[in-house]
Structures are given as C-alpha cells and as structure tokens.
Design a protein around this motif. Structure first.
Motif, PDB file in Angstrom:
ATOM      1  N   ALA A 172       0.847  -1.196   0.000  1.00 21.84           N
ATOM      2  CA  ALA A 172       0.000   0.000   0.000  1.00 21.84           C
ATOM      3  C   ALA A 172       0.877   1.238   0.000  1.00 21.84           C
ATOM      4  CB  ALA A 172      -0.919  -0.015   1.219  1.00 21.84           C
ATOM      5  N   GLY A 173       0.441   2.270  -0.722  1.00 21.04           N
ATOM      6  CA  GLY A 173       1.127   3.562  -0.731  1.00 21.04           C
ATOM      7  C   GLY A 173       2.570   3.478  -1.203  1.00 21.04           C
ATOM      8  N   GLY A 174       2.831   2.579  -2.158  1.00 21.88           N
ATOM      9  CA  GLY A 174       4.181   2.479  -2.716  1.00 21.88           C
ATOM     10  C   GLY A 174       5.182   1.851  -1.761  1.00 21.88           C
ATOM     11  N   ARG A 175       4.699   1.277  -0.659  1.00 24.99           N
ATOM     12  CA  ARG A 175       5.604   0.636   0.307  1.00 24.99           C
ATOM     13  C   ARG A 175       5.312  -0.856   0.372  1.00 24.99           C
ATOM     14  NH1 ARG A 175       5.706   3.526   5.921  1.00 24.99           N
ATOM     15  NH2 ARG A 175       7.363   1.993   6.175  1.00 24.99           N
TER      16      ARG A 175
END
Lengths: 211, 326
Positions: free
Chosen positions: A131-134
């Motif tokens: 999620a969220g590029g992590r």
C-alpha cells in the motif's frame, strides 16, 4: 445423463451477457435453454459450461469480468487471463503452497479452487498487499531477513504468512512453524522465513517486542 | 483436466437431481483439494461437477440429543475451532489437526475427508484401486513403502482419510442422501475393501451425497488419537491409532482401537480391544495392547517398519486417552 433444460436466471453468475450465455450453450451442445420467466413450473438448477462461462472475480479490490470454462482453476485464471503471475504454478496438486492466495480472508491453494467457484469473495494476491508504494511488512521482512534463495516459493509464503499473521498477530516461533505447514521451500530457507514472519509480526503490531 | 459442465445448487434436492446413476458421470465438489487433482491427472473425468458448498443445510456443527451433528461441508478449520470437538472429542480434534496445511484445513471438508480417493501412487497413475497390470499386483512386486500391512489383497492401498479412524473408534455414523430418501451407516460400514476395480472404497453410491456425520455423546468415554509422522509439515501420517475407552471408574469397560494408514479401511484392532476390557490402563497394559493390535500384520517387502509404528501409535493413544478426562 440428465441435463438441465431450464436454468434459473437468478442462479446465473453476475455479469452474464446474452451473447456469452449463448456461446456457452453452443459449445455445450445446446443443453441449456433461455432464461426462464418467474412463476412458471419449478425450474431445474442452472448447469453451466462446459464451454466458456462469464464470471466476475474480485481481485485485489477490483472486479474483473472474464469468460472461462468451468474447468479453469483460479490459479490459471489469475496467471493467464489477468496477468497476475505472482501466484506460482509449481505442483498444481495442492501440495506445495506456491500458488497460495487469500480467498475470503483465508489462505487457499489457487490451483485447487475452480475460478467459477471463487466468485463473490474477495481474492487477495501478492500483487495486492503493498500500500502507498511501500512493501507490505511481510514482504519487507523477507527482504530484511534474506528469507529466500531462488525465490520461487516466496510469493506463496508471503501470502500464507500474511493470512497467518492476520489471525495470529503475536505468534511464537513454534506457532509460526506450524502455521506455515502448507508451504514448501526446496532451497530450505525455513529458518529465515520463520524469522521474517516474527519480524513482520513485530512491525505489524507497531514495533512491540515479540515475547 | 477434461471439460465438464458445472452446477452450484443451493438446495440438497436440486443437488441430488443433478447426480448420475453410474460412477464416472458426475462428481461432487466440496473443498476440491482432492477432486481437482484427480481431474488434472485424468483419474476422474466427470461430465458434470456439482458444487455443494452453496447448500446451507450441509454446513454447521450442532449438538443434538443423539450427539454431535457435523455437516458434510464443515471445513477442517471450522471443526478445529469447535470448543465441543476440542474438549469432548480430542481424538477427532487431533486427527483434524494432523492435516498440517492451513490451506487444506481452510478448504478441505469433513465429508471430503471421508470421500477422498486413496493416495496410492499406482491408483493416481491410473492403474485402478487394485493397482494390477496383466493380472499381477504392481504393489506387491513394486514400490510398497506406504501400502497396507493389514487387509491387503487384492487391494493394498491405505485409506487416506484422516478422520476415519477417530470416527470409527467413536462409533460415529454417516448420513447418505439420495433423491429417493436417506440412509444411515456406521462409519465403520462406510469404508469397504474393494475386491475389484469396479468397486469403490466407500459405500457411497453414485446417486448419493454424504450430508452429515453423527458422533454419539462422549459422556463416560475417553478418547485420543496418536499419529506417527515422517515430517511435521503437510503429509499423511505413516501410521495412526484412535482409541475410545468406555470407563467404569479406573477400569476399561470396553475399548475401541482403530488404526489408520495401515489398511484399505480404518483397521479395527479387535485383539487389542478384547485384551483391554476389564483392565486399568498402565504403561504395561498399553504396551501389550499395541503388540496385540499388530499381531496379525502382514507387511509387504518395503513396509515392515509400519508394524512397529502402528504398535507404538496404539500404545501412545491409549496412554493419552487414559490421561484425559472421562
């Protein structure tokens, strides 16, 4: 063998188009009739296929409409139709765990579920957990702990570990060992994998120490 | 996998109307953990698959005056989550827990466990239940490390059911429904040793669905299962024993001793049962019962090791049951 002549309209999967329905009928040798209006004689249960049948899979939060024969497994539908190749086809016999996905909140072998039978429940694959590029804490713990060699079993282990931690947020090493009993690693990286799952558990609990 | 037509009825009546009259026409799908593999290997090539997971009446665990009623589509995971199963039927709980893959426990059902086909590699390669080629047994002359040490000939596969031995020992029954009605059989009668490749290893008929399992109340009995395994993760045990002891104080009034993975059916050890009647379970008595249980074993060329494992499984199951509460 008896064949159904009157499929009940409400028993059809969502997203059934007349065209797809008729195409399925053509391939199945005309076994299935047209949609039955309500209120007539008791309709026989719907029999679908063996030709392609329109289905909807809810994968990683998004509905995907596709047409598959009833014999197509969830694993093959994900890999070959939806280009989600994270779940791996290894034994294809429900033995190795490389195809593990989370179906309706539970880890399952995607090779042993029919795609048509996976409708109506959320399906989560390894592509959908970040999620969220992590990276998801489980995935990043695998990196930190170097919990892989060839890496082919890794997506299945990550999904099995995520499903396990969702139910057991504060596991002991022994519980981790048992909780991942459905996945095989032929490189033998089990020690690293168990450490990764313990690290991920800690991360997911907000950094509290594992007892 | 051969193409098939598919139905997912929501009532038992509908499902029964979709079954065939002969084996091979229709297969019933529940967890799918065995059926899909059988179809991929062309051991099963049904023209139709009937999914019974959408039938609400086949689910759920319920206590009744006659004991515990377990729906056929209850998953092993649901069975393990049942406090009644855990506290009153530890024998059944341990057997389900022995299925060491969470994925299989999430998918696999109680009915499917009883109806799964043998894991004999000759059967899975298409040589049938008797695993014969040109009239001679491939098992006897071939790789028989995991095959039967009891009840062998002409079939030598071992029953793959994890719950079967525990259910036989507990005196459980299965209910089998067909379009013309339902019948009940003891789980012991449900498993049969086939004499030809045309027969099945279970008493289910092609036009029937196993709908529920009825386990008698556990009042006054102690029960336990012990498994001997090659590895801890997903695999079948090498030998198991499930025991149920009806107690009168510290004395065994009557005993049921059933071994798993040693015969084409859950194997009842009658000699051990006779020996235990009227005794108090001590280390020595349990040891004697283990020896009696395997006295009639007839191992093949590669599976003599199983005799000792089964003997130890019986002994340890008895000691575990004796430690439990009545």
């Amino acid at each position: 063998m008896k064949r159904s002549k009157d499929p009940e309209s409400q028993a059809q999967p969502k997203g059934l188009s007349r065209r797809g329905f008729i195409r399925g009928v053509g391939l199945s040798g005309g076994a299935v009739g047209l949609l039955h209006p309500e209120g007539e004689a008791a309709p026989a249960p719907a029999v679908l296929g063996p030709g392609p049948v329109p289905i909807t899979l809810l994968v990683n939060g998004k509905p995907h409409k596709l047409e598959v024969e009833p014999r197509v497994t969830l694993l093959d539908a994900l890999r070959d139709r939806l280009d989600l190749t994270g779940a791996k086809r290894v034994c294809d016999r429900g033995t190795c765990g490389a195809c593990t996905v989370i179906l309706g909140g539970k880890a399952v072998y995607a090779c042993s579920v029919l795609a048509i039978d996976a409708q109506g429940k959320p399906i989560q694959t390894v592509e959908g957990i970040n999620a969220g590029g992590r990276l998801h804490p489980v995935a990043s713990a695998f990196v930190n702990q170097d919990a892989l060699q060839c890496g082919f079993c890794t997506p299945g282990f990550v999904m099995a570990a995520k499903a396990f931690l969702d139910r057991n947020p504060n596991p002991t090493l022994e519980q981790v060992r048992k909780g991942l009993g459905g996945n095989l690693c032929r490189c033998g990286t089990y020690v690293g994998i168990r450490q990764a799952v313990l690290e991920a558990a800690k991360q997911m609990r907000g950094g509290a120490r594992n007892v | 996998m051969q193409a098939f037509e598919y139905a997912s009825p929501t009532t038992l009546k509908e499902a029964l109307s979709l079954l065939g009259e002969r084996w091979g026409e229709v297969d019933v799908l529940a967890g799918g953990t065995d059926l899909l593999s059988l179809m991929k290997d062309y051991v099963h090539t049904p023209k139709r698959v009937v999914n019974i997971k959408g039938i609400a009446e086949l689910g759920g665990i319920r206590r009744t005056p006659a004991g515990l009623r377990i729906g056929a589509t209850v998953t092993l995971d649901e069975l393990l989550a049942s406090p009644v199963v855990r506290t009153e039927y530890p024998s059944l709980w341990t057997a389900a827990d022995g299925v060491r893959s969470p994925q299989i426990r999430n998918m696999g059902t109680v009915g499917g466990d009883l109806c799964q086909r043998p894991r004999c590699w000759y059967f899975r390669l298409g040589y049938g239940l008797l695993a014969q080629k040109d009239g001679t047994s491939l098992v006897v002359n071939g790789e028989n490390k995991y095959h039967a040490i009891f009840g062998g000939g002409p079939a030598y596969f071992v029953s793959a059911s994890s719950l079967g031995p525990a259910l036989v020992a507990l005196g459980a029954k299965v209910r089998l429904a067909s379009a013309s009605g339902a019948r009940e059989l003891s789980v012991e009668e449900f498993f049969v040793i086939p004499k030809s490749d045309a027969e099945r290893e279970i008493a289910l008929r092609p036009n029937e669905i196993l709908t529920e399992i009825l386990v008698p109340p556990a009042t006054g009995v102690r029960n336990a299962t012990y498994e001997v395994r090659h590895k801890e993760a997903l695999d079948w045990p090498l030998a198991t024993a499930s025991v149920t002891l009806r107690m009168k104080g510290a004395t065994v009034e009557s005993a049921r001793v059933v071994m798993g993975h040693v015969a084409p059916i859950p194997w009842v050890a009658r000699e051990a049962e006779r020996l235990l009647a009227g005794k108090t379970i001590t280390e020595e008595v349990a040891e004697q019962a283990g020896k009696a249980a395997v006295a009639g074993a007839r191992p093949l060329s590669q599976n003599g090791y199983k005799v000792r494992l089964a003997q130890v499984a019986v002994k340890r199951a008895l000691l575990a049951a004796a430690r439990g509460k009545a």
